[in-house]
Design an enzyme around this catalytic site. Structure first.
Site, PDB file in Angstrom:
ATOM      1  N   ASN A   9      -2.791 -14.142   2.785  1.00  0.00           N
ATOM      2  CA  ASN A   9      -2.255 -14.077   4.151  1.00  0.00           C
ATOM      3  C   ASN A   9      -2.536 -12.660   4.667  1.00  0.00           C
ATOM      4  OD1 ASN A   9      -0.730 -13.950   6.467  1.00  0.00           O
ATOM      5  ND2 ASN A   9       1.251 -14.132   5.442  1.00  0.00           N
ATOM      6  N   LYS A  11      -2.064 -11.469   7.528  1.00  0.00           N
ATOM      7  CA  LYS A  11      -1.100 -11.024   8.556  1.00  0.00           C
ATOM      8  C   LYS A  11      -1.844 -10.378   9.727  1.00  0.00           C
ATOM      9  CE  LYS A  11       2.371 -10.590   5.003  1.00  0.00           C
ATOM     10  NZ  LYS A  11       3.650 -10.060   4.594  1.00  0.00           N
ATOM     11  N   HIS A  95       6.663 -18.932   7.653  1.00  0.00           N
ATOM     12  CA  HIS A  95       6.679 -17.651   6.934  1.00  0.00           C
ATOM     13  C   HIS A  95       7.946 -16.892   7.318  1.00  0.00           C
ATOM     14  CE1 HIS A  95       5.639 -13.599   5.672  1.00  0.00           C
ATOM     15  NE2 HIS A  95       4.795 -14.174   4.829  1.00  0.00           N
ATOM     16  N   GLU A  97       8.446 -13.950   8.074  1.00  0.00           N
ATOM     17  CA  GLU A  97       8.282 -13.052   9.231  1.00  0.00           C
ATOM     18  C   GLU A  97       8.362 -13.840  10.539  1.00  0.00           C
ATOM     19  OE1 GLU A  97       4.721 -11.146   7.802  1.00  0.00           O
ATOM     20  OE2 GLU A  97       5.921 -10.158   6.271  1.00  0.00           O
ATOM     21  N   GLY A 173       6.384  -7.671   0.520  1.00  0.00           N
ATOM     22  CA  GLY A 173       5.946  -6.365   1.007  1.00  0.00           C
ATOM     23  C   GLY A 173       6.813  -5.210   0.533  1.00  0.00           C
ATOM     24  N   GLY A 234      -0.121  -8.251   0.949  1.00  0.00           N
ATOM     25  CA  GLY A 234      -0.793  -6.951   0.844  1.00  0.00           C
ATOM     26  C   GLY A 234      -2.025  -6.950  -0.047  1.00  0.00           C
TER      27      GLY A 234
HETATM   28  C1  PEP Z   1       3.648 -12.689   2.211  1.00  0.00           C
HETATM   29  O1  PEP Z   1       3.914 -12.111   3.247  1.00  0.00           O
HETATM   30  O2  PEP Z   1       3.449 -13.916   2.229  1.00  0.00           O
HETATM   31  C2  PEP Z   1       3.609 -11.913   0.986  1.00  0.00           C
HETATM   32  C3  PEP Z   1       3.774 -12.547  -0.137  1.00  0.00           C
HETATM   33  O3  PEP Z   1       3.409 -10.571   1.120  1.00  0.00           O
HETATM   34  P1  PEP Z   1       3.248  -9.507  -0.080  1.00  0.00           P
HETATM   35  O4  PEP Z   1       2.307 -10.094  -1.093  1.00  0.00           O
HETATM   36  O5  PEP Z   1       2.678  -8.278   0.577  1.00  0.00           O
HETATM   37  O6  PEP Z   1       4.607  -9.277  -0.644  1.00  0.00           O
END
Ligand code: PEP
Length: 250
Positions: A9, A11, A95, A97, A173, A234
């Protein structure tokens, strides 16, 4: 036997030049990925570019969201049939977010899930608890509520054509990963909740873990019986790290 799926992802990250470098880095290492299906989910404007870059490879394209509406006066929205037409295979819905920053409720998420499936996309449904919900012991209650909102709308049989991502919000994150045991416990809970309605659907359902997955913790997570891969934030922006996670399934 369920196959591992690793989905990146991206983002709100990317540029024409950056995407080209990232995808070519991923494709260069794909011959070492033996046991995982792989997908990337770039921002909307880059979907055609990334689709073309992925052409002829096994890496699938996904969107990070889709509208619950098919067409009409919904400024700024992107409909699932558009995403299908442009070459998406997957669509992430719900998600954390989207839920926390844009007020997307369980009901909206369920409608998005339904719209994605109707367009022929495979929804990747994100569920997961906040830190305070984990601390006050309501993780299962929260995950069950998020899951049931979708199952109640689309029916249990439709879950066969979907992917679930368990993403504890406190691990996204933050660098804090749920331990493999913590993650496995919730994955087992999700599978058993689906199994209570349809054992066959539950058995075939890919349940991904998301939350600070890195090359050095992926193998231990993926080794758990109910963890069928990862939704990666990330670490999906770096080809070497992303490939390190994909090969953790070898
Ligand atoms: C995500 O946002 O789906 C996620 C898992 O982010 P991260 O791997 O950065 O924690």
């Amino acid at each position: 036997m369920r196959k591992i799926l690793v989905a990146g992802n991206w983002k709100l990250n990317g540029s024409l030049a950056g995407n080209e470098a990232l995808v070519s880095g991923i494709l260069a290492g794909m011959s070492n990925v033996q046991n995982a299906d792989v997908a990337v989910c770039p921002p909307y404007p880059y979907l055609p570019q990334v689709r073309d870059l992925l052409s002829g490879s096994a890496v699938k394209l996904g969107s990070q969201d889709n509208s619950e509406h098919e067409q009409g006066a919904y400024t700024g929205e992107v409909a699932a049939p558009m995403l299908k037409e442009i070459g998406c295979h997957y669509a992430i819905v719900g998600h954390s977010e989207r839920r926390s920053l844009y007020g997307e409720t369980d009901a909206i998420t369920a409608s998005k899930f339904e719209a994605a499936q109707k367009a022929g996309l495979v929804p990747i449904l994100c569920v997961g608890e906040l830190l305070e919900e984990r601390e006050n012991g309501t993780t299962e209650e929260v995950v069950a509520r998020q899951l049931d909102a979708v199952v109640d709308l689309v029916g249990i049989a439709a879950m066969a054509n979907s992917v679930i991502a368990y993403e504890p919000v406190w691990a996204i994150g933050t660098g804090k990963t749920a331990s493999p045991e913590q993650a496995q416990a919730v994955h087992e809970f999700i599978r058993s909740r689906i199994a209570a309605q349809d054992a066959g659907v539950a058995e075939g359902l890919q349940i991904l873990y998301g939350g600070s997955v890195k090359p050095d913790n992926a193998a231990e997570l993926f080794a758990k019986p109910d963890i069928d891969g990862g939704l990666i934030g990330g670490a999906s922006l770096n080809a070497e790290d992303f490939l390190g996670i994909c090969t953790a399934a070898n």
